[in-house]
Design an enzyme around this catalytic site. Structure first.
Site, PDB file in Angstrom:
ATOM      1  N   ASP A  59     -12.002  10.968  20.437  1.00  0.00           N
ATOM      2  CA  ASP A  59     -13.271  11.413  19.870  1.00  0.00           C
ATOM      3  C   ASP A  59     -13.128  11.348  18.350  1.00  0.00           C
ATOM      4  O   ASP A  59     -12.287  12.042  17.771  1.00  0.00           O
ATOM      5  CB  ASP A  59     -13.520  12.854  20.338  1.00  0.00           C
ATOM      6  N   ASP A  62     -13.127  14.611  16.502  1.00  0.00           N
ATOM      7  CA  ASP A  62     -11.909  15.428  16.616  1.00  0.00           C
ATOM      8  C   ASP A  62     -10.709  14.807  15.918  1.00  0.00           C
ATOM      9  O   ASP A  62      -9.714  15.477  15.653  1.00  0.00           O
ATOM     10  CB  ASP A  62     -11.529  15.606  18.098  1.00  0.00           C
ATOM     11  N   CYS A  90     -16.487  -7.122  -4.900  1.00  0.00           N
ATOM     12  CA  CYS A  90     -15.981  -8.447  -4.516  1.00  0.00           C
ATOM     13  C   CYS A  90     -16.035  -8.687  -3.015  1.00  0.00           C
ATOM     14  O   CYS A  90     -16.319  -9.789  -2.571  1.00  0.00           O
ATOM     15  CB  CYS A  90     -14.548  -8.635  -4.991  1.00  0.00           C
ATOM     16  N   CYS A 123      -5.032  -6.465  -5.965  1.00  0.00           N
ATOM     17  CA  CYS A 123      -6.434  -6.454  -6.400  1.00  0.00           C
ATOM     18  C   CYS A 123      -6.628  -5.448  -7.522  1.00  0.00           C
ATOM     19  O   CYS A 123      -7.351  -5.696  -8.483  1.00  0.00           O
ATOM     20  CB  CYS A 123      -7.374  -6.144  -5.237  1.00  0.00           C
ATOM     21  N   CYS A 231      12.676   7.948  10.735  1.00  0.00           N
ATOM     22  CA  CYS A 231      13.569   7.550  11.824  1.00  0.00           C
ATOM     23  C   CYS A 231      14.965   7.233  11.296  1.00  0.00           C
ATOM     24  O   CYS A 231      15.959   7.572  11.943  1.00  0.00           O
ATOM     25  CB  CYS A 231      12.979   6.370  12.597  1.00  0.00           C
TER      26      CYS A 231
HETATM   27  C1  HEC Z   1      17.282   9.049  17.017  1.00  0.00           C
HETATM   28  C2  HEC Z   1      16.240   8.360  17.691  1.00  0.00           C
HETATM   29  C3  HEC Z   1      15.409   7.369  16.919  1.00  0.00           C
HETATM   30  C4  HEC Z   1      15.814   6.273  16.201  1.00  0.00           C
HETATM   31  C5  HEC Z   1      17.228   5.777  15.962  1.00  0.00           C
HETATM   32  C6  HEC Z   1      14.601   5.637  15.736  1.00  0.00           C
HETATM   33  N1  HEC Z   1      13.502   6.339  16.121  1.00  0.00           N
HETATM   34 FE1  HEC Z   1      11.563   5.816  15.868  1.00  0.00          FE
HETATM   35  N2  HEC Z   1      10.969   7.545  16.726  1.00  0.00           N
HETATM   36  C7  HEC Z   1      11.800   8.492  17.277  1.00  0.00           C
HETATM   37  C8  HEC Z   1      11.017   9.597  17.769  1.00  0.00           C
HETATM   38  C9  HEC Z   1      11.562  10.850  18.450  1.00  0.00           C
HETATM   39  C10 HEC Z   1       9.670   9.274  17.499  1.00  0.00           C
HETATM   40  C11 HEC Z   1       8.417  10.107  17.846  1.00  0.00           C
HETATM   41  C12 HEC Z   1       8.087   9.934  19.294  1.00  0.00           C
HETATM   42  C13 HEC Z   1       7.868   8.490  19.644  1.00  0.00           C
HETATM   43  O1  HEC Z   1       6.779   7.940  19.405  1.00  0.00           O
HETATM   44  O2  HEC Z   1       8.829   7.850  20.108  1.00  0.00           O
HETATM   45  C14 HEC Z   1       9.679   7.960  16.869  1.00  0.00           C
HETATM   46  C15 HEC Z   1       8.517   7.273  16.505  1.00  0.00           C
HETATM   47  C16 HEC Z   1       8.512   5.988  15.992  1.00  0.00           C
HETATM   48  C17 HEC Z   1       7.305   5.226  15.722  1.00  0.00           C
HETATM   49  C18 HEC Z   1       5.869   5.705  15.928  1.00  0.00           C
HETATM   50  C19 HEC Z   1       5.337   5.324  17.277  1.00  0.00           C
HETATM   51  C20 HEC Z   1       3.918   5.803  17.467  1.00  0.00           C
HETATM   52  O3  HEC Z   1       3.271   5.341  18.408  1.00  0.00           O
HETATM   53  O4  HEC Z   1       3.434   6.635  16.713  1.00  0.00           O
HETATM   54  C21 HEC Z   1       7.715   4.018  15.237  1.00  0.00           C
HETATM   55  C22 HEC Z   1       6.819   2.870  14.797  1.00  0.00           C
HETATM   56  C23 HEC Z   1       9.166   4.037  15.196  1.00  0.00           C
HETATM   57  N3  HEC Z   1       9.624   5.245  15.674  1.00  0.00           N
HETATM   58  C24 HEC Z   1       9.952   2.987  14.760  1.00  0.00           C
HETATM   59  C25 HEC Z   1      11.347   3.071  14.604  1.00  0.00           C
HETATM   60  C26 HEC Z   1      12.144   2.066  13.933  1.00  0.00           C
HETATM   61  C27 HEC Z   1      11.614   0.772  13.352  1.00  0.00           C
HETATM   62  C28 HEC Z   1      13.435   2.509  13.944  1.00  0.00           C
HETATM   63  C29 HEC Z   1      14.658   1.928  13.282  1.00  0.00           C
HETATM   64  C30 HEC Z   1      14.624   1.861  11.857  1.00  0.00           C
HETATM   65  C31 HEC Z   1      13.442   3.765  14.664  1.00  0.00           C
HETATM   66  N4  HEC Z   1      12.162   4.088  15.034  1.00  0.00           N
HETATM   67  C32 HEC Z   1      14.575   4.501  14.962  1.00  0.00           C
HETATM   68  C33 HEC Z   1      13.175   8.424  17.375  1.00  0.00           C
HETATM   69  C34 HEC Z   1      13.954   7.414  16.829  1.00  0.00           C
HETATM   70  C1  HEC Z   2     -12.531  -8.879  -8.717  1.00  0.00           C
HETATM   71  C2  HEC Z   2     -12.588  -9.123  -7.293  1.00  0.00           C
HETATM   72  C3  HEC Z   2     -11.891  -8.152  -6.360  1.00  0.00           C
HETATM   73  C4  HEC Z   2     -11.846  -6.789  -6.386  1.00  0.00           C
HETATM   74  C5  HEC Z   2     -12.486  -5.838  -7.371  1.00  0.00           C
HETATM   75  C6  HEC Z   2     -11.048  -6.404  -5.233  1.00  0.00           C
HETATM   76  N1  HEC Z   2     -10.627  -7.488  -4.548  1.00  0.00           N
HETATM   77 FE1  HEC Z   2      -9.488  -7.507  -2.874  1.00  0.00          FE
HETATM   78  N2  HEC Z   2      -9.367  -9.521  -2.944  1.00  0.00           N
HETATM   79  C7  HEC Z   2     -10.062 -10.329  -3.852  1.00  0.00           C
HETATM   80  C8  HEC Z   2      -9.705 -11.708  -3.621  1.00  0.00           C
HETATM   81  C9  HEC Z   2     -10.237 -12.910  -4.394  1.00  0.00           C
HETATM   82  C10 HEC Z   2      -8.770 -11.710  -2.554  1.00  0.00           C
HETATM   83  C11 HEC Z   2      -8.032 -12.905  -1.956  1.00  0.00           C
HETATM   84  C12 HEC Z   2      -8.938 -13.741  -1.115  1.00  0.00           C
HETATM   85  C13 HEC Z   2      -9.285 -13.036   0.137  1.00  0.00           C
HETATM   86  O1  HEC Z   2      -8.456 -12.946   1.017  1.00  0.00           O
HETATM   87  O2  HEC Z   2     -10.447 -12.533   0.237  1.00  0.00           O
HETATM   88  C14 HEC Z   2      -8.610 -10.323  -2.133  1.00  0.00           C
HETATM   89  C15 HEC Z   2      -7.822  -9.907  -1.071  1.00  0.00           C
HETATM   90  C16 HEC Z   2      -7.770  -8.601  -0.587  1.00  0.00           C
HETATM   91  C17 HEC Z   2      -7.086  -8.194   0.607  1.00  0.00           C
HETATM   92  C18 HEC Z   2      -6.276  -9.114   1.555  1.00  0.00           C
HETATM   93  C19 HEC Z   2      -7.248  -9.711   2.524  1.00  0.00           C
HETATM   94  C20 HEC Z   2      -6.596 -10.763   3.371  1.00  0.00           C
HETATM   95  O3  HEC Z   2      -7.167 -11.094   4.420  1.00  0.00           O
HETATM   96  O4  HEC Z   2      -5.545 -11.286   3.012  1.00  0.00           O
HETATM   97  C21 HEC Z   2      -7.267  -6.860   0.757  1.00  0.00           C
HETATM   98  C22 HEC Z   2      -6.720  -5.957   1.866  1.00  0.00           C
HETATM   99  C23 HEC Z   2      -8.077  -6.428  -0.372  1.00  0.00           C
HETATM  100  N3  HEC Z   2      -8.369  -7.518  -1.155  1.00  0.00           N
HETATM  101  C24 HEC Z   2      -8.505  -5.123  -0.597  1.00  0.00           C
HETATM  102  C25 HEC Z   2      -9.139  -4.700  -1.754  1.00  0.00           C
HETATM  103  C26 HEC Z   2      -9.410  -3.314  -2.080  1.00  0.00           C
HETATM  104  C27 HEC Z   2      -9.031  -2.109  -1.192  1.00  0.00           C
HETATM  105  C28 HEC Z   2     -10.017  -3.298  -3.312  1.00  0.00           C
HETATM  106  C29 HEC Z   2     -10.403  -2.128  -4.140  1.00  0.00           C
HETATM  107  C30 HEC Z   2      -9.424  -1.066  -4.349  1.00  0.00           C
HETATM  108  C31 HEC Z   2     -10.151  -4.682  -3.721  1.00  0.00           C
HETATM  109  N4  HEC Z   2      -9.623  -5.502  -2.777  1.00  0.00           N
HETATM  110  C32 HEC Z   2     -10.755  -5.080  -4.899  1.00  0.00           C
HETATM  111  C33 HEC Z   2     -10.917  -9.886  -4.824  1.00  0.00           C
HETATM  112  C34 HEC Z   2     -11.098  -8.579  -5.208  1.00  0.00           C
END
Ligand code: HEC
Ligand code: HEC
Ligand code: HEC
Lengths: 270, 164
Positions: A59, A62, A90, A123, A231
């Site tokens: 939801d 929520d 932009c 950007c 992690c």
């Molecule tokens: C000691 C155990 C442990 C290790 C090692 C670990 N994690 Fe986790 N991780 C967890 C726990 C506990 C959670 C929270 C519950 C869950 O989603 O598994 C979590 C959550 C996550 C989440 C979020 C998942 C979600 O759906 O919100 C990601 C992404 C993640 N871990 C990536 C990693 C990566 C990448 C590494 C290695 C750098 C890593 N973890 C190493 C225990 C671990």
């Molecule tokens: C002056 C123009 C301009 C402004 C202001 C601007 N952008 Fe961009 N942005 C671009 C251009 C040009 C690109 C590269 C081409 C593209 O992927 O649209 C880009 C690329 C991006 C991308 C990557 C999109 C992709 O598919 O690779 C993201 C995310 C993004 N902008 C977010 C933002 C956000 C958030 C802001 C404001 C905080 C912002 N931009 C302000 C011009 C702008």
């Protein structure tokens, strides 16, 4: 306390994620071929949570993460920097960002692997003449939440071949590295022991399709790299920095394990 | 005497305490028997099963319950099920084998997920951190996960788990 191990095992057998009674989001999918059969099926982390937590995500009213996306809408329209431009100036309506979250991280035109945060900051600094946002900062959480929501329901579709292949390989190596004084790899917990309990935590497959996640424990949006940091910390290891090359590579690899699972936009986890 | 055990005998630290002499064995000087058992006490002081139970259940010490169930501790909720139940460990294993498992499970079960609780060499780890801070370890304070006496206490406790 009842300590039957089977009582805790496995993801919820038949729960369905249906948002607002109409948007059906698959939480189970065929595993991608590159996994070579190590997982029988891939599951969203949503299936491993309690009834209460799962319901919060069904939801939008929520789901506390939606407040971040709402704030993101204001930021999307806000002109900033020396160019005095907004994202909307932009990119137009934020719906133009549909599909972007599903392919992040991806290789940019200079051959670097960038996460969504890198594209946003590029950007800001190069196009708007504004300050970069911190990886875990409030504005970054707001805008990444808003942009991710535009891909809700679209399957994760990161590219792992071509220029992405070398980054993907490095991420894969990290996934199987036993970090820290507890010598635990991501695979130890999320590949070998998903479905089991590690103390009070029900281990999921560690999929990233739900990110950014609203985490009840943090009472905030938790970006994926912050989860990685947590992690690695739990291995009594030295983490990499959020936004680092290593974490972007790990992000690509972890995302690729969830190829086919839909982006949940802003999931809710405990 | 093997080269290993000879160096162990020489290097064992003598601790003078209350007039008695105990030899605390440092991780590098452990003498293994049959590859998986450690016959000699690591601390020289008999283990205390009551203290051992606290170490087993405490999250900040052994935290063994994060991976193991133990029906003798029904007061502790949320017991993990990564490893086998601890029930009956005292019947399945000898004291020397349990000391081997608790001190260095990876020697007994190669590639095991169970951590090595008695090793103070940071070079044996990949990116060891300073406890649960996510920061790099401090070479001044890096230590074993359990002290020699805590290992002895845990072994003494496990020896009481004979029902299964
Ligand atoms: C000691 C155990 C442990 C290790 C090692 C670990 N994690 Fe986790 N991780 C967890 C726990 C506990 C959670 C929270 C519950 C869950 O989603 O598994 C979590 C959550 C996550 C989440 C979020 C998942 C979600 O759906 O919100 C990601 C992404 C993640 N871990 C990536 C990693 C990566 C990448 C590494 C290695 C750098 C890593 N973890 C190493 C225990 C671990
Ligand atoms: C002056 C123009 C301009 C402004 C202001 C601007 N952008 Fe961009 N942005 C671009 C251009 C040009 C690109 C590269 C081409 C593209 O992927 O649209 C880009 C690329 C991006 C991308 C990557 C999109 C992709 O598919 O690779 C993201 C995310 C993004 N902008 C977010 C933002 C956000 C958030 C802001 C404001 C905080 C912002 N931009 C302000 C011009 C702008
Ligand atoms: C991160 C998980 C983890 C932690 C923490 C852990 N263990 Fe283990 N333990 C295991 C696993 C897995 C096994 C099974 C051996 C293997 O890897 O094949 C095991 C095996 C054992 C065994 C042998 C069980 C049998 O087959 O009879 C004992 C005894 C034991 N552990 C005691 C402990 C004690 C005591 C602690 C805390 C000081 C502890 N473990 C902490 C994962 C863990």
């Amino acid at each position: 306390a009842m300590l039957s191990s089977t009582a805790f095992a496995d993801p919820h057998p038949d729960a369905e994620l249906i948002i607002e009674g109409e948007l059906h989001i698959a939480t189970r999918a065929e595993p991608p071929e590159h996994l070579g059969g190590v997982l029988p099926e891939i599951y969203s982390g949503w299936l491993f949570r309690t009834d209460e937590t799962r319901e919060l995500q069904m939801d939008d009213f929520d789901n506390p993460g939606m407040l971040f996306a709402e704030r993101g809408e204001d930021r999307w329209e806000l002109a900033e920097g020396t160019a005095n431009q907004s994202c909307a100036d932009c990119h137009g309506d934020v719906e133009s960002m549909a599909g972007v979250r599903a392919v992040m991280p991806k290789v940019n035109e200079n051959g670097e692997l960038w996460s969504m945060q890198n594209y946003i900051n590029n950007c800001r600094t190069e196009r708007m003449g504004a300050d970069a946002w911190g990886w875990n900062s409030e504005p970054m959480k707001d805008v990444t939440s808003l942009i991710s929501l535009q891909s809700r329901g679209m399957p994760v579709a990161v590219k792992i071949d071509g220029e992405a292949a070398e980054f993907w390989e490095k991420g894969r190596e990290m996934y199987y590295t036993r970090f820290g004084q507890l010598e635990l790899s991501c695979a130890n917990c999320h590949e070998d022991n998903w479905g089991r309990m590690i103390r009070a935590d029900h281990l999921s497959q560690g999929m990233s399709n739900g990110f950014p996640t609203y985490r009840l424990k943090n009472a905030s949006i938790v970006p994926l790299h912050q989860r990685f940091r947590g992690c690695i910390r739990d291995t009594r290891g030295e983490s990499f920095a959020e936004g680092s090359q290593e974490f972007r590579e790990l992000e690509l690899y972890v995302s690729s394990r969830g190829l086919g699972l839909p982006v949940e936009g802003i999931s809710v986890r405990q | 005497m093997t080269r290993r055990s000879l160096s162990a005998a020489c290097a064992a630290t003598a601790v003078i305490w209350g007039g008695a002499t105990f030899a605390e064995i440092s991780p590098a000087d452990i003498v293994w028997e049959d590859e998986i058992a450690i016959p000699a006490s690591l601390s020289g002081t008999p283990g205390d099963p009551v203290a051992g139970a606290v170490t087993v259940s405490s999250r900040s010490a052994g935290n063994c319950l994060s991976c193991h169930q133990n029906t003798a501790m029904p007061e502790h909720d949320f017991q993990g099920n990564i490893g086998p139940s601890l029930d009956g460990s005292g019947a399945r294993w000898s004291e020397a084998e349990l000391r081997g498992i608790v001190a260095n499970a990876k020697r007994v079960f190669p590639e095991s997920m169970m951590p090595v609780f008695y090793n103070d060499n940071p070079e044996d780890y990949i990116r060891p951190g300073e406890a649960y801070t996510a920061r790099a370890y401090n070479p001044e304070t890096f230590s074993t996960l359990l002290t020699a006496q805590q290992v002895e206490d845990v072994v003494a406790y496990l020896m009481t788990l004979t029902d299964w």
